[in-house]
Enzyme design. Sequence first.
Site, PDB file in Angstrom:
ATOM      1  N   LYS A  39       0.536  -1.176  -0.300  1.00  0.00           N
ATOM      2  CA  LYS A  39       0.043   0.363   0.493  1.00  0.00           C
ATOM      3  C   LYS A  39       0.546   1.535  -0.525  1.00  0.00           C
ATOM      4  O   LYS A  39       1.617   1.255   0.836  1.00  0.00           O
ATOM      5  CB  LYS A  39      -0.617  -0.279   1.390  1.00  0.00           C
ATOM      6  CG  LYS A  39      -1.524   0.842   1.189  1.00  0.00           C
ATOM      7  CD  LYS A  39      -2.849   0.477   2.424  1.00  0.00           C
ATOM      8  CE  LYS A  39      -4.421   0.902   2.233  1.00  0.00           C
ATOM      9  NZ  LYS A  39      -4.964   2.205   3.243  1.00  0.00           N
ATOM     10  N   SER A 114      -9.528   1.080   2.253  1.00  0.00           N
ATOM     11  CA  SER A 114      -9.021   2.331   1.050  1.00  0.00           C
ATOM     12  C   SER A 114      -7.869   1.484   0.696  1.00  0.00           C
ATOM     13  O   SER A 114      -7.242   1.668   0.176  1.00  0.00           O
ATOM     14  CB  SER A 114      -8.239   3.141   2.327  1.00  0.00           C
ATOM     15  OG  SER A 114      -7.218   2.765   3.294  1.00  0.00           O
ATOM     16  N   SER A 138      -9.680  -1.186   6.714  1.00  0.00           N
ATOM     17  CA  SER A 138      -9.082  -1.661   5.069  1.00  0.00           C
ATOM     18  C   SER A 138      -8.428  -1.891   4.279  1.00  0.00           C
ATOM     19  O   SER A 138      -7.907  -2.533   3.467  1.00  0.00           O
ATOM     20  CB  SER A 138      -8.177  -0.245   5.070  1.00  0.00           C
ATOM     21  OG  SER A 138      -8.796   1.123   5.136  1.00  0.00           O
TER      22      SER A 138
END
Length: 442
Positions: A39, A114, A138
């Site tokens: 990420k 996310s 997330s």
Amino acid sequence: MSDVQTLKDLKKLNEKYEMFNAFCEDGDLGDSKFLFSAKDNLTSSEYETCAGSKILGGYRPVFDATSIANLKQVGGKLVGKTNMDEFGFGTFSTNSAFGVPKNPFDRERSCGGSSGGSACAAAVLDDHLSIGVSTGGSICCPASFCGTYGIVPSYGRVSRYGLIDYGNSLDKIGLLSVDPAKLKEYLPVIAGKDPMDPTSCIQPELKLTGRKMTSVAVPKEAIEGISTDVKNTFLKALEDLKSMGIEVDYVDMPELKYAMPAYYVLATSEASTNLARYVGMRYGQQEGDLTQKFDDYFTSFRSQYFGDEAKRRILLGTYTRMEGFRDRYYAKALQVRMVVIDAYKKMFADHDAVLTPTMPFVSPKFSDISSMSPVESYKADFLTVPANLAGTPHLNCPCGYDGNGMPIGMQFVTDHWNEDQLVTMAMEWDKQFEVRKAEVKV
Ligand code: GLN
């Protein structure tokens, strides 16, 4: 061999799915043993790290986050930094400054958020492992929407060194893959003590011994107000679990409904202080009129570079911490957090795990997301937020598909430091549930 194929195709795949902010373009595998992505809120020396934000555009860290460094050390090659909601603020990855990742099962739908780009990469690329970060859901949300496994370890299990914080008391680094064996193999690699993150230094050692679950508690509150497809698929999964010898008990957990409002108070309170460091002087974008007074400069810079959701959270989080409001919001939310932790502990006294669907609906279309209010999208997190608030480890397992072929997931939550039973569950479940691979054409 398939890895080499994947690297060559990365550019085209990224044009189609927008899962990366930055990725490996030279196609050179060196002597790496496996490919992984991370990420984009984890620092990496090889690629820019922007956390999905415009304000960090162009920021090139000088070091790797511990989780990335550890995977590299055992032969992993970091092939890309995955697209995400700005600083982790979102449920659909639509709040990114770098395009929006597209769901591998239907490109008109969200990957979830996310860590949407991480779930997308895990679903699209062959044999892939992706590092995600969860503050309030997330990892499990995008794993559920993209039909992958996703594990969030206990808070403190994995070093947060090199993480661009959203909410320091909530952030947890975990893994996503369609292959649970990868979670089993690489969770121990990223877990453990790191002197650079003192919160990672106090946990009991991670031991994956293959301990099976024998009973799960299903809170009745978690199957109210969810879509019929998710409910029916989940109920069918419960039958499958029973046939695996797992006792399923319906329980009352009324405390769950307080977790979501408490989470948004605590997460935004912490986020608003974390974002104070982005003033156009130290990291990322720095252009601006330096002849202005410093507070005028900061204000104009921040107004220009922060996205709408980041601004909303700065306002909300500043308000909840303000003199005169702090006791009513921030302090109250901390009390609620304890109530939620106690509720889980009570469940763990006679069950191995608490089990719910992961998300209340399948991945929505972008056209539907654009008409959702911020509060409606916050509400979508009501099943993933409680475990995050409690800091307890949790796991998304794909458990079915709706009539349009969209994945549905279920979420197991175990007691602190008990990742063992989650990993074993993923391995056992995978033996009897066939995870569908999204049809991906380059
Ligand atoms: N959707 C939640 C939020 O926007 C959780 C996001 C996250 O875990 N980073 O806060």
